[in-house]
Structures are given as structure tokens and as C-alpha cells.
Design a protein around this motif. Structure first.
Motif, short mmCIF file in Angstrom:
data_model
loop_
_atom_site.label_atom_id
_atom_site.label_comp_id
_atom_site.label_asym_id
_atom_site.label_seq_id
_atom_site.Cartn_x
_atom_site.Cartn_y
_atom_site.Cartn_z
N ALA A 165 0.68 -1.34 0.48
CA ALA A 165 0.16 -0.20 -0.17
C ALA A 165 1.04 1.51 0.04
O ALA A 165 2.14 0.97 0.56
CB ALA A 165 -0.87 -0.32 1.25
N PRO A 166 0.81 2.20 -0.77
CA PRO A 166 1.16 3.38 -0.79
C PRO A 166 1.33 4.58 0.63
O PRO A 166 -0.12 3.80 1.58
CB PRO A 166 0.05 4.34 -1.73
CG PRO A 166 -0.04 4.01 -2.76
CD PRO A 166 -0.25 2.36 -1.86
N THR A 167 2.11 5.12 0.68
CA THR A 167 2.79 5.05 2.14
C THR A 167 2.86 6.73 1.93
O THR A 167 3.45 7.54 0.72
CB THR A 167 3.55 5.00 3.66
OG1 THR A 167 4.68 4.19 2.33
CG2 THR A 167 3.04 3.44 3.61
N LEU A 168 3.17 8.03 3.28
CA LEU A 168 2.38 9.12 2.89
C LEU A 168 4.62 9.52 3.48
O LEU A 168 5.15 10.69 2.87
CB LEU A 168 2.35 11.03 3.28
CG LEU A 168 1.29 9.64 2.54
CD1 LEU A 168 -0.06 11.09 2.59
CD2 LEU A 168 1.60 10.19 1.09
N GLU A 169 5.70 8.95 4.41
CA GLU A 169 6.60 8.79 5.05
C GLU A 169 7.63 10.26 4.36
O GLU A 169 8.54 10.42 4.83
CB GLU A 169 6.86 7.86 5.82
CG GLU A 169 5.95 8.45 7.85
CD GLU A 169 4.50 7.35 6.81
OE1 GLU A 169 3.31 6.97 7.49
OE2 GLU A 169 4.53 6.95 5.96
N SER A 170 7.57 8.87 3.12
CA SER A 170 8.96 9.45 3.14
C SER A 170 9.29 10.70 1.95
O SER A 170 10.36 10.37 1.13
CB SER A 170 9.16 7.78 1.56
OG SER A 170 8.48 8.10 0.69
N LEU A 171 8.18 11.22 1.73
CA LEU A 171 7.63 11.58 0.68
C LEU A 171 7.56 13.07 1.62
O LEU A 171 8.02 14.59 0.86
CB LEU A 171 6.19 12.06 0.13
CG LEU A 171 5.98 10.93 -0.43
CD1 LEU A 171 4.35 10.83 -1.63
CD2 LEU A 171 6.93 9.92 -1.42
N GLU A 172 8.56 13.25 2.62
CA GLU A 172 8.35 14.45 3.26
C GLU A 172 9.36 15.65 2.24
O GLU A 172 10.51 15.09 2.20
CB GLU A 172 8.86 14.26 4.63
CG GLU A 172 7.59 14.19 5.50
CD GLU A 172 6.44 15.00 5.92
OE1 GLU A 172 6.85 16.09 5.99
OE2 GLU A 172 5.02 14.16 5.12
N PRO A 173 9.29 16.67 1.91
CA PRO A 173 10.62 17.50 1.93
C PRO A 173 11.20 17.99 2.18
O PRO A 173 11.23 17.82 3.79
CB PRO A 173 10.10 18.86 1.39
CG PRO A 173 8.52 19.35 2.44
CD PRO A 173 7.87 17.78 2.84
N THR A 174 12.69 18.14 1.71
CA THR A 174 14.49 18.93 2.61
C THR A 174 14.08 19.88 3.39
O THR A 174 14.97 20.35 4.18
CB THR A 174 14.86 17.87 1.99
OG1 THR A 174 15.47 18.41 1.19
CG2 THR A 174 14.98 16.84 1.84
N GLY A 175 13.38 20.81 2.04
CA GLY A 175 13.41 22.30 2.93
C GLY A 175 14.72 23.04 1.10
O GLY A 175 14.71 24.38 1.47
#
Length: 268
Positions: free
Chosen positions: A154-164
Motif C-alpha cells: 500500500a502507498p505511504t507518505l512518510e518518505s515524501l516529506e520535503p527537505t527544504g
């Protein structure tokens, strides 16, 4: 040879796609997986035709992989060949991985011994590569991100957080949940902030086998957001660039940034 390849990659990452024929990309063997521990193989190259390695390998010095739990993991079996680089990644966690090659470097032009010269390379080498006594020195910092996404289960979102840092893609539609005929929505950030009026090019792969690029052009709105309706299945290449003066290299007067992402669109 290594320095020549690095220079070519830095040049490709720093210039907008419309100004040169070569495209820089990562191409995973597939993007959606299931199972206890599948593997993905990723090709990395700079080429004339999308996803066909026929020019230079993309060096993997800046390879950064974020696992579904938000921690970084290492690729395996890395290799740099004549026309492409390649690596494997075991997908030991359930969820979405963000796979990127981030190149940080500099370009310089200067006058020395009565001649105008140009140089490009790493920021660390800048001090030693420009001769003492050089005049009319102009330095530009470069920051390029080339990336793709793969999901196990299933797709998740934790790895998609930006680094800035630099240009980053924030998927509002999950990047591994894309289907032909549907519209996906994304946001571009520069230094962690949304940017309006960024020009974006979207090109489906297999350009080797058609006479036109069939390029889609979209522009971000006031929230840095844009939408793409996928005309057909396939691997797509998405590119944009920007420039500012927020440099981290003291000698640099400006900074050029680029982004290139590979997204797989599946049939309905």
C-alpha cells in the motif's frame, strides 16, 4: 574520465530541458510491487532519447534513498558503465520509497593569462581550480534533483516529506497511484516554499519511436500546484528549473536549480 562525466552531469542538471537535447533520468524496472521482499533495479543515465542510455551514465555519488519509515537506506550492486549507471534496492519495508540522485556543484567563468575560461565541478574544488590572480570571476552554484518513486504494497507518505533544499515535488496525488485518463495533482516547492508560475515539461518515454516529443506544458498556480491528465500509460519524465540568489557557496552570485522526475502511469 570520471571528472568529464561529472562535468557533463552537472551541466545537464543545471540547464532547462528546452536548452539542450540531453535528458537526465532514473528509470526503475517497475514502480508498484507486492510481496515480502521484492527488489527493484534502477537505471540512471543522461541521454538523447528518454529512457534509452546512449550518451553518459548518471553518476551515483549523490544517491539518496528514503524508505517508508522515513529513514535512509543504501542501494546494492552499484555499477557505472559506459552509457548508464545501475543499482538494486531490496524493498524490505511495506510502503513508498523515494529514490533520488542529488548533485551539488558549481560553475565558474573567469579570465586568466589573457583568455576567458570556464570551469565546472564540485564546490570543494572551486578554490583550487580557479587560478590565483584570475579576474572577472563569476560563480554559479548548481543544485539538481533527479528522482523516482516505488511502492511495495500500500502507498505511504512518510518518505515524501520535503527537505527544504532546492526544487522538490510534493505529490498531492500519490506518485504510484497514477492511471491513464485520470488527472493527478502535484505541488512544487523551492527551498520549502510553493512557487507560482513555474514552467513544467512532461514527456512520455519511448521518444525514440516517434517523430515528436508530444510534450505537455503546464504552469504552477499561486499555491505552486499543477495538474496533469495522463493521455496514455507509460513512463513519464517531468522537468522544471529555477534560479535564485540563495547560495550556500560564498563565492557564488546566483544558484541554478533543476528537477527531473520519472513517474509510471498504469493502464485503467
Amino acid at each position: 574520465m570520471k571528472r568529464f562525466i561529472l562535468s557533463a552531469c552537472l551541466l545537464a542538471l543545471a540547464l532547462p530541458a528546452t536548452s539542450f537535447a540531453h535528458k537526465v533520468w532514473l528509470r526503475p524496472s517497475q514502480t508498484v510491487f507486492s510481496g515480502p521482499e521484492p527488489w527493484v533495479t534502477v537505471d540512471a543515465a543522461v541521454s538523447n532519447d528518454l529512457f534509452y542510455f546512449n550518451h553518459f551514465p548518471l553518476r551515483l555519488d549523490g544517491l539518496e534513498i528514503v524508505a517508508p519509515d522515513g529513514n535512509t537506506v543504501e542501494a546494492q550492486n552499484q555499477s557505472v558503465g559506459k552509457y548508464r549507471s545501475v543499482f538494486d534496492l531490496p524493498l524490505t519495508q511495506q510502503g513508498t520509497y523515494r529514490i533520488a540522485v542529488v548533485h551539488r556543484g558549481a560553475f565558474a567563468s573567469f579570465e586568466s593569462e589573457g583568455q576567458r575560461r570556464r570551469w565546472r565541478g564540485s564546490a570543494e574544488a572551486l578554490q583550487t581550480e580557479i587560478p590565483a590572480g584570475a579576474t572577472n570571476v563569476r560563480v554559479t552554484e548548481s543544485l539538481g534533483r533527479v528522482e523516482t518513486f516505488v511502492t511495495n504494497g500500500a502507498p505511504t507518505l512518510e518518505s515524501l516529506e520535503p527537505t527544504g533544499e532546492g526544487i522538490e515535488l510534493i505529490p498531492l496525488t500519490h506518485p504510484n497511484d497514477l492511471y491513464s485518463g485520470e488527472t493527478a495533482k502535484f505541488r512544487f516547492l523551492v527551498n520549502g516554499k510553493p512557487v507560482p508560475e513555474m514552467e513544467i515539461s512532461v514527456v512520455r518515454g519511448e521518444t525514440r519511436y516517434r517523430n515528436s516529443q508530444d510534450e505537455l506544458h503546464v504552469v504552477t498556480d499561486g499555491n505552486g500546484e499543477f495538474s496533469v491528465t495522463w493521455p496514455e500509460p507509460g513512463m513519464y519524465w517531468l522537468q522544471t528549473s529555477a534560479e535564485d540568489k540563495q547560495t550556500k557557496i560564498p563565492e557564488a552570485q546566483s544558484r541554478r536549480m533543476s528537477y527531473a522526475g520519472t513517474l509510471e502511469v498504469l493502464p485503467q
